[in-house]
Design a protein around this motif. Structure first.
Motif, PDB file in Angstrom:
ATOM      1  N   PRO A 148      30.845  26.167  44.722  1.00 15.81           N
ATOM      2  CA  PRO A 148      32.146  26.812  44.942  1.00 15.81           C
ATOM      3  C   PRO A 148      33.342  25.868  44.774  1.00 15.81           C
ATOM      4  O   PRO A 148      34.429  26.302  44.399  1.00 15.81           O
ATOM      5  CB  PRO A 148      32.076  27.326  46.377  1.00 15.81           C
ATOM      6  CG  PRO A 148      30.651  27.303  46.749  1.00 15.81           C
ATOM      7  CD  PRO A 148      29.957  26.333  45.863  1.00 15.81           C
ATOM      8  N   SER A 149      33.142  24.580  45.025  1.00 14.78           N
ATOM      9  CA  SER A 149      34.243  23.623  44.891  1.00 14.78           C
ATOM     10  C   SER A 149      34.653  23.421  43.433  1.00 14.78           C
ATOM     11  O   SER A 149      35.720  22.865  43.163  1.00 14.78           O
ATOM     12  CB  SER A 149      33.858  22.275  45.507  1.00 14.78           C
ATOM     13  OG  SER A 149      32.834  21.659  44.755  1.00 14.78           O
ATOM     14  N   LYS A 150      33.843  23.879  42.502  1.00 14.25           N
ATOM     15  CA  LYS A 150      34.129  23.727  41.067  1.00 14.25           C
ATOM     16  C   LYS A 150      34.937  24.894  40.495  1.00 14.25           C
ATOM     17  O   LYS A 150      35.303  24.884  39.327  1.00 14.25           O
ATOM     18  CB  LYS A 150      32.830  23.580  40.270  1.00 14.25           C
ATOM     19  CG  LYS A 150      31.975  22.411  40.700  1.00 14.25           C
ATOM     20  CD  LYS A 150      32.665  21.105  40.437  1.00 14.25           C
ATOM     21  CE  LYS A 150      31.744  19.953  40.829  1.00 14.25           C
ATOM     22  NZ  LYS A 150      32.415  18.681  40.807  1.00 14.25           N
ATOM     23  N   LEU A 151      35.228  25.919  41.311  1.00 12.09           N
ATOM     24  CA  LEU A 151      36.035  27.048  40.852  1.00 12.09           C
ATOM     25  C   LEU A 151      37.498  26.625  40.781  1.00 12.09           C
ATOM     26  O   LEU A 151      38.017  26.000  41.701  1.00 12.09           O
ATOM     27  CB  LEU A 151      35.880  28.237  41.803  1.00 12.09           C
ATOM     28  CG  LEU A 151      34.477  28.820  41.919  1.00 12.09           C
ATOM     29  CD1 LEU A 151      34.432  29.858  43.027  1.00 12.09           C
ATOM     30  CD2 LEU A 151      34.032  29.406  40.600  1.00 12.09           C
ATOM     31  N   VAL A 152      38.162  26.963  39.686  1.00  5.80           N
ATOM     32  CA  VAL A 152      39.547  26.570  39.453  1.00  5.80           C
ATOM     33  C   VAL A 152      40.377  27.832  39.228  1.00  5.80           C
ATOM     34  O   VAL A 152      39.942  28.741  38.508  1.00  5.80           O
ATOM     35  CB  VAL A 152      39.624  25.659  38.199  1.00  5.80           C
ATOM     36  CG1 VAL A 152      41.053  25.295  37.872  1.00  5.80           C
ATOM     37  CG2 VAL A 152      38.766  24.423  38.379  1.00  5.80           C
ATOM     38  N   PRO A 153      41.568  27.911  39.825  1.00  6.84           N
ATOM     39  CA  PRO A 153      42.421  29.090  39.591  1.00  6.84           C
ATOM     40  C   PRO A 153      42.693  29.277  38.094  1.00  6.84           C
ATOM     41  O   PRO A 153      42.958  28.307  37.388  1.00  6.84           O
ATOM     42  CB  PRO A 153      43.721  28.756  40.330  1.00  6.84           C
ATOM     43  CG  PRO A 153      43.328  27.758  41.353  1.00  6.84           C
ATOM     44  CD  PRO A 153      42.206  26.959  40.740  1.00  6.84           C
ATOM     45  N   ASN A 154      42.600  30.508  37.631  1.00  2.00           N
ATOM     46  CA  ASN A 154      42.903  30.807  36.230  1.00  2.00           C
ATOM     47  C   ASN A 154      44.335  31.331  36.190  1.00  2.00           C
ATOM     48  O   ASN A 154      44.584  32.531  36.280  1.00  2.00           O
ATOM     49  CB  ASN A 154      41.920  31.828  35.652  1.00  2.00           C
ATOM     50  CG  ASN A 154      42.058  31.965  34.162  1.00  2.00           C
ATOM     51  OD1 ASN A 154      43.136  31.780  33.619  1.00  2.00           O
ATOM     52  ND2 ASN A 154      40.960  32.286  33.502  1.00  2.00           N
ATOM     53  N   LEU A 155      45.271  30.394  36.067  1.00  3.55           N
ATOM     54  CA  LEU A 155      46.692  30.733  36.120  1.00  3.55           C
ATOM     55  C   LEU A 155      47.135  31.567  34.926  1.00  3.55           C
ATOM     56  O   LEU A 155      48.030  32.409  35.060  1.00  3.55           O
ATOM     57  CB  LEU A 155      47.519  29.460  36.237  1.00  3.55           C
ATOM     58  CG  LEU A 155      47.213  28.608  37.476  1.00  3.55           C
ATOM     59  CD1 LEU A 155      48.043  27.331  37.463  1.00  3.55           C
ATOM     60  CD2 LEU A 155      47.446  29.392  38.750  1.00  3.55           C
ATOM     61  N   ALA A 156      46.528  31.361  33.777  1.00  2.00           N
ATOM     62  CA  ALA A 156      46.900  32.137  32.585  1.00  2.00           C
ATOM     63  C   ALA A 156      46.588  33.620  32.789  1.00  2.00           C
ATOM     64  O   ALA A 156      47.418  34.481  32.481  1.00  2.00           O
ATOM     65  CB  ALA A 156      46.184  31.598  31.358  1.00  2.00           C
ATOM     66  N   ILE A 157      45.413  33.917  33.314  1.00  2.00           N
ATOM     67  CA  ILE A 157      45.047  35.315  33.562  1.00  2.00           C
ATOM     68  C   ILE A 157      45.905  35.897  34.679  1.00  2.00           C
ATOM     69  O   ILE A 157      46.348  37.050  34.604  1.00  2.00           O
ATOM     70  CB  ILE A 157      43.544  35.449  33.889  1.00  2.00           C
ATOM     71  CG1 ILE A 157      42.710  35.134  32.655  1.00  2.00           C
ATOM     72  CG2 ILE A 157      43.210  36.831  34.429  1.00  2.00           C
ATOM     73  CD1 ILE A 157      42.867  36.124  31.511  1.00  2.00           C
ATOM     74  N   LYS A 158      46.181  35.105  35.703  1.00  2.00           N
ATOM     75  CA  LYS A 158      47.020  35.586  36.800  1.00  2.00           C
ATOM     76  C   LYS A 158      48.408  35.970  36.290  1.00  2.00           C
ATOM     77  O   LYS A 158      48.957  37.013  36.659  1.00  2.00           O
ATOM     78  CB  LYS A 158      47.125  34.530  37.893  1.00  2.00           C
ATOM     79  CG  LYS A 158      47.723  35.048  39.164  1.00  2.00           C
ATOM     80  CD  LYS A 158      47.516  34.090  40.310  1.00  2.00           C
ATOM     81  CE  LYS A 158      47.943  34.763  41.597  1.00  2.00           C
ATOM     82  NZ  LYS A 158      47.474  34.077  42.762  1.00  2.00           N
ATOM     83  N   GLU A 159      48.973  35.152  35.406  1.00  2.14           N
ATOM     84  CA  GLU A 159      50.278  35.460  34.816  1.00  2.14           C
ATOM     85  C   GLU A 159      50.199  36.683  33.902  1.00  2.14           C
ATOM     86  O   GLU A 159      51.114  37.505  33.870  1.00  2.14           O
ATOM     87  CB  GLU A 159      50.811  34.255  34.050  1.00  2.14           C
ATOM     88  CG  GLU A 159      51.278  33.136  34.954  1.00  2.14           C
ATOM     89  CD  GLU A 159      51.794  31.934  34.188  1.00  2.14           C
ATOM     90  OE1 GLU A 159      52.166  32.073  32.995  1.00  2.14           O
ATOM     91  OE2 GLU A 159      51.812  30.839  34.776  1.00  2.14           O
ATOM     92  N   ALA A 160      49.101  36.805  33.157  1.00  2.00           N
ATOM     93  CA  ALA A 160      48.921  37.965  32.273  1.00  2.00           C
ATOM     94  C   ALA A 160      48.840  39.258  33.085  1.00  2.00           C
ATOM     95  O   ALA A 160      49.398  40.280  32.692  1.00  2.00           O
ATOM     96  CB  ALA A 160      47.675  37.790  31.412  1.00  2.00           C
ATOM     97  N   VAL A 161      48.155  39.216  34.217  1.00  2.00           N
ATOM     98  CA  VAL A 161      48.061  40.392  35.095  1.00  2.00           C
ATOM     99  C   VAL A 161      49.446  40.752  35.619  1.00  2.00           C
ATOM    100  O   VAL A 161      49.838  41.929  35.604  1.00  2.00           O
ATOM    101  CB  VAL A 161      47.081  40.143  36.265  1.00  2.00           C
ATOM    102  CG1 VAL A 161      47.221  41.212  37.341  1.00  2.00           C
ATOM    103  CG2 VAL A 161      45.649  40.086  35.761  1.00  2.00           C
ATOM    104  N   ALA A 162      50.194  39.757  36.071  1.00  2.00           N
ATOM    105  CA  ALA A 162      51.542  40.014  36.597  1.00  2.00           C
ATOM    106  C   ALA A 162      52.431  40.645  35.529  1.00  2.00           C
ATOM    107  O   ALA A 162      53.149  41.616  35.800  1.00  2.00           O
ATOM    108  CB  ALA A 162      52.158  38.720  37.114  1.00  2.00           C
ATOM    109  N   ALA A 163      52.371  40.128  34.305  1.00  6.27           N
ATOM    110  CA  ALA A 163      53.177  40.682  33.211  1.00  6.27           C
ATOM    111  C   ALA A 163      52.738  42.112  32.890  1.00  6.27           C
ATOM    112  O   ALA A 163      53.574  42.991  32.663  1.00  6.27           O
ATOM    113  CB  ALA A 163      53.055  39.801  31.971  1.00  6.27           C
TER     114      ALA A 163
END
Length: 86
Positions: free
Chosen positions: A58-73
């Motif tokens: 679980p410590s190897k999971l990294v936030p996917n900021l690109a997808i998060k921004e795509a969802v917001a848009a």
């Protein structure tokens, strides 16, 4: 009368929950999943990626900021999708 069926694009949805992302994370194997869903899988089933079956810490999971921004848009332009993801 025409009926339109709206669907959120697959790339904005989790492979586990099939719902629109809220907190997407990317695994070392490159798979993006909803953080809560992948952590629940790890805690209940085992420390492996449910998509690739590769070992997963679980410590190897990294936030996917690109997808998060795509969802917001997407949600800004498609207000109806808020109800789908609720």
């Amino acid at each position: 009368m025409y009926r339109f069926f709206f669907q959120v694009p697959d790339y904005l949805c989790c492979n586990i929950t099939l719902e629109i992302f809220r907190d997407p994370v990317i695994s070392p194997s490159g798979v993006t999943c909803e953080r809560a869903a992948i952590l629940e899988h790890i805690n209940k089933v085992g420390k492996f990626d449910p998509i690739t079956r590769e070992k997963l810490d679980p410590s190897k999971l990294v936030p996917n900021l690109a997808i998060k921004e795509a969802v917001a848009a997407y949600l800004e332009r498609h207000v109806w999708a808020y109800k789908v993801g609720s």
